[in-house]
Enzyme design. Structure first.
Site, short mmCIF file in Angstrom:
data_model
loop_
_atom_site.label_atom_id
_atom_site.label_comp_id
_atom_site.label_asym_id
_atom_site.label_seq_id
_atom_site.Cartn_x
_atom_site.Cartn_y
_atom_site.Cartn_z
N GLU A 133 -6.22 -7.10 4.61
CA GLU A 133 -6.68 -6.19 3.57
C GLU A 133 -7.40 -7.01 2.50
OE1 GLU A 133 -3.70 -3.87 1.51
OE2 GLU A 133 -5.21 -2.67 0.54
N GLU A 181 1.53 -4.95 3.51
CA GLU A 181 2.28 -3.96 4.30
C GLU A 181 1.85 -3.84 5.76
OE1 GLU A 181 -0.01 -3.27 1.84
OE2 GLU A 181 -1.12 -1.44 2.27
N HIS A 209 8.25 -1.48 -2.08
CA HIS A 209 6.84 -1.07 -2.13
C HIS A 209 6.18 -1.22 -0.76
CE1 HIS A 209 2.82 -0.71 -4.10
NE2 HIS A 209 2.46 -1.50 -3.10
N GLU A 210 6.29 -2.40 -0.18
CA GLU A 210 5.61 -2.62 1.10
C GLU A 210 6.24 -1.75 2.19
OE1 GLU A 210 2.98 -3.98 0.51
OE2 GLU A 210 3.46 -5.17 -1.26
#
Ligand code: BES
Ligand code: ZN
Length: 854
Positions: free
Chosen positions: A126, A261, A294-295
């Site tokens: 990403e 992620e 979060h991930e």
């Protein structure tokens, strides 16, 4: 080599230009032959032309690749290498594209694509890193299943999804869930795992692993617990279950961001997953728990439902930040989490929104997408969701989210899709609300009040200053949570959400026996700047009586700012009433220690600078520093007789447990220690340093001593003790600069860049030093200009090594227009020097030009 020409005229990408890719990608098969300087990547990709495509150009992204061969349906073809990739003539029916490329992971210091970290292979794709691995339509709306074969002699070789086979020198993986290339990951190296397991609500057993370098196995237990809690929470609160049999986390030392992620194979900066009581502070533990959540939460909000294009980034990031904040509030303390988030929002997002880098949560153009992983996209993106939830109510919020998962699973979506589920679930028209996604800038809301004959009226006027490219702003929907207190402290009106939709609007409350005291913007219900003329005694009243804990803190914070602003502007002495209020609070054992610690922590110096700027003054960093020093010294003296007793009373006994309760108590205790150290010559801090058995207390003692210039011996001892621990050494580097006096900050930082353990190649270490320099407000902005110069020199040196981290750190200059003309001239000269650097990266070029042109 097919490198984009350096310093070529930068290309700008626009949201309005979106066009779907002309081909469906049916499946992807990748084979890696690992070798540090010459890894071969073979790809076999089945493409099918879309019948309704308006554009049939066959273009694959590719950067820094050596193309060895290309075939279509087994026949060699000649591809045309063009800027940023290749083009090829292809059949009008389904075909198999095969390519072989060679890449050089060991030379990849940018840490995007496939690179090496301490002898271990890892990837970061990403946003646009996959194109450095092979030729591919590297855009998030192209989704496919991936099969991966890794050949090499590394003991552990991982990729996304489930393992499908392994033998001597090879391993194969298959990910059944279609995904965009940015979620691809590969890791190979000498790793050990900390295992765990989780049974999902429908009874599926999931194998969990945290993979680390040998020696770090002892620092995984906390992360593993955090992962299990996250999996459970997402089932309980959102009904979302994990969808593979395996979930891997890997820790790497060299990483540009916090964590990533990738489907089934999250990759973490080791600073964001490794933890032990001896080496990590309470703040580290809290952050690790949040980032693992979060991930993990991205598995649904990001992976199963992804973004159509990178302009929609806040669709996954804003939502996932919102979800991880909910999680932390549930695991720990809701008001404390809210206060921490608002402090961070004001420290990072407000300056961005009020300066040359301002952009809406959904930007409409960019040159380099890496530059848009910003506080606005993340934190303001999350605030916008919080407002939406408040406006529609909790039940409707979860109804809309269920519809989102049902309707869009497996798709690449837009903000329009997101808002539509709320409209469809609630029947509400969100067209005005949508302005939050397209307008930049922090709204100011001016509040006036009126009381007559039992009727109380609040009048709100909203306006947003111009931002780059957006001179005019329309009024937005602003949810204002308001409660009313009677003068004796009772709540006479419980919290009610007033919906502002116009530039100027009034709300009345009838039947009040006396003029109430309003508690406005409870829980910080909207990311705005509230402007209201009020007295310090009213603020002190709210600090003592408000039933909303956030606003109780906010009243104390506003009061602290007033006092400090008066000290800076008029040379006033610290307000006695405020010091009394603080003293009362610090002694009040009925109050949550974490809350007391927050109220006792004064607003940061950059926060005072920001406040002065908002009020039309030019901040003088040295004066702000002096006022902070005077204030803290006066507070310490005021509390003098009770400090030793308070220190003893707040000391946490027994074994260290990294929970919220203990962390709150230690935060208060550390705050008291730092005050005490100003008076006792460092005796107590030296004792605490010597006896501490956990990093939180060791670090707090060292920080207090260094701030008082009494920590030479302990700093030396700290180095001796921890020199082999990279993460602890980052703290050591940063702390020396954070504690330095303004006139010595730059020199201290410079000296540390010459330390044998300083490195341009490790982002954590570079950030420890240069981030601490930029974070020491008075030191960075010292009149000599030495801080500016040192940062600029180091950014120039880093740019050719790691453009992404360089560009992010350039933002330290974003507030430059607030300062006096001499400082502005100094910063401008540094920015121009950076811009004039030969072969400057596109990343840094964009950031610096935006800052200069506004
Ligand atoms: N998807 C990002 C990581 C990322 C960001 C990769 C930018 C490539 C470019 C990840 O989910 C993320 O947001 N990480 C944050 C931490 C999080 C707790 C907000 C980070 O890395 O700082
Ligand atoms: Zn994220």
């Amino acid at each position: 080599m097919n490198d984009a020409a350096p310093n070529a005229a930068p290309q700008t990408f626009y949201l309005k230009d979106y066009k779907p890719f002309g081909y469906e990608v049916e499946s992807v098969k990748l084979t890696f032959q690992l070798s540090p300087n010459a890894t071969k990547v073979h790809s076999a990709i089945r493409f099918t032309p879309k019948a309704d495509a308006e554009d049939n150009r066959f273009f694959l992204h590719g950067e820094q690749l050596s193309l060895i061969s290309a075939k279509i349906d087994g026949t060699p073809v000649t591809a045309r290498l063009v800027e940023g990739g290749l083009e090829c003539d292809v059949p009008r029916t389904s075909f198999l594209w095969e390519a072989e490329v060679e890449i050089d992971p060991a030379a990849n210091t940018a840490l995007e694509g496939l690179y090496m970290s301490n002898g271990m292979y890892c990837t970061q794709c990403e946003a646009e890193g996959f194109r450095k691995i092979t030729y591919y339509p590297d855009r998030p709306d192209v989704m496919s299943t991936f099969t991966v074969r890794i050949e090499g002699d590394e003991p552990v070789m991982l990729s996304n999804g489930n393992p499908t086979g392994a033998g001597e020198g090879w391993a194969e993986w298959h990910d059944p869930w279609p995904k965009p290339a940015y979620l691809f990951a590969l890791v190979a190296g000498d790793l050990v795992n900390h295992p765990g397991s989780f049974t999902t609500k429908s009874g599926k057993d999931v194998e969990l692993n945290i993979w680390v370098r040998p020696g770090d196995e002892g620092k995984c237990a906390f992360g593993m617990e955090a992962l299990k809690k996250s999996m459970k929470w997402d089932e309980d609160v959102y009904g979302l279950e994990y969808d593979l049999d395996l979930f891997n986390i890997v820790a790497v030392d060299d990483f540009n961001m916090g964590a990533m992620e990738n489907k089934g194979l999250n990759i973490f900066n080791s600073s964001c997953v490794l933890a032990s009581p001896e080496t990590s502070t309470d703040a580290n533990f809290e952050r690790i728990e949040a980032i693992i959540a979060h991930e993990y939460f991205h598995n649904w909000t990001g992976n199963r439902i992804t973004c159509r294009d990178w302009f929609q980034l806040c669709l996954k990031e804003g939502l996932t930040v919102f979800r991880d904040a909910q999680f932390t509030a549930d695991m720990r303390s809701e008001p404390v989490k809210r206060i921490e988030d608002v402090i961070a929002l004001r420290a990072r997002q407000f300056p961005e929104d009020g300066g040359p880098l301002a952009h809406p949560p959904r930007p409409e153009e960019f040159q380099e997408i890496n530059n848009f992983y910003t506080a606005t996209v993340y934190e303001k993106g999350a605030e916008v969701i919080g407002m939406l939830k408040r406006l529609v109510g909790d039940d409707n919020y979860y109804k809309a989210l269920n519809l989102y998962f049902e309707r869009h699973d497996g798709q690449a979506c837009t903000i329009e899709d997101w808002l539509k589920v709320f409209e469809d679930a609630t029947g509400r028209d969100l067209s005005q609300f949508k302005l939050w996604y397209s307008q930049a800038g922090t709204p100011r809301v001016k509040v006036t009040e009126d009381y007559a004959d039992g009727t109380y009226t609040l009048t709100f006027e909203q306006s947003t200053p111009p931002t780059p490219g957006q001179p005019e702003k329309a009024p937005r929907v602003i949810p204002m949570a308001v409660g009313l207190l009677s003068p004796n402290g009772d709540e006479v009106r419980a919290t009610e959400v007033l919906e502002l939709t116009e530039a100027k609007q009034s709300f009345t409350f009838e039947g009040l026996a006396s003029k109430p005291v309003p508690s406005i913007l409870r829980e910080f219900s909207a990311p705005v700047i509230l402007e209201r003329e009020t007295t310090n005694s009213e603020r002190a009243f709210l600090l003592a009586h408000d039933t909303d804990p956030f606003n109780r803190w906010e009243a104390g914070n506003a009061l602290a700012k007033e006092v400090r602003v008066a000290m800076v502007l008029d040379g006033a002495a610290p307000d006695a009433a405020y010091l009394d209020a603080l003293e009362k609070l610090v002694r009040d054992d009925e109050q949550d220690p974490a809350f007391r610690a927050l109220v006792l922590s004064p607003p940061s110096q950059s926060d005072i600078a920001q406040t002065l700027h908002e009020r039309g003054h030019t901040p003088d960093p040295q004066k702000i520093y002096d006022a902070a020093e005077t204030f803290t010294q006066t507070l310490a003296q005021q509390l003098e007789t009770s400090l030793p007793r308070l220190y003893a009373a707040t000391t946490v006994e027994g074994p260290y447990v990294p929970d919220a309760d203990g962390a709150g108590k230690r935060a208060l205790n550390s705050r008291i220690l730092s005050l005490l150290t100003r008076l006792d010559g460092g005796e107590q801090a030296a004792r605490q340093y010597a006896s501490a058995d956990n990093m939180t207390q060791q670090y707090a003692a060292l920080a207090a001593l260094m701030k008082a210039e009494k920590g030479e011996t302990q700093s030396q001892a700290f180095f001796e003790q921890w020199q082999d621990d990279r993460l602890v050494m980052d703290k050591w580097f940063a702390l020396q600069i954070a504690c330095a006096a303004p006139e010595t900050t730059a020199a201290t930082a410079k000296e540390l860049t010459q330390h044998p353990l300083f490195s341009m190649k490790n982002p954590n270490r570079f950030r420890a030093v240069m981030g601490a320099l930029a974070g020491n407000h008075a030191g960075f902005h010292h009149a000599s200009g030495a801080g500016y110069q040192l940062l600029a020199e180091n950014l120039i040196a880093l740019d050719s090594v790691n453009p992404q981290t360089t560009a992010r750190m350039c933002a330290a200059f974003q507030t430059w227009k607030r300062y006096d003309s001499k400082r502005q001239a100094q910063i401008q000269a540094e920015l121009e020097r950076i811009l004039a650097t030969r072969d400057l990266s596109r990343d840094t070029h964009e950031m610096v030009s935006r800052m200069l042109s506004a």
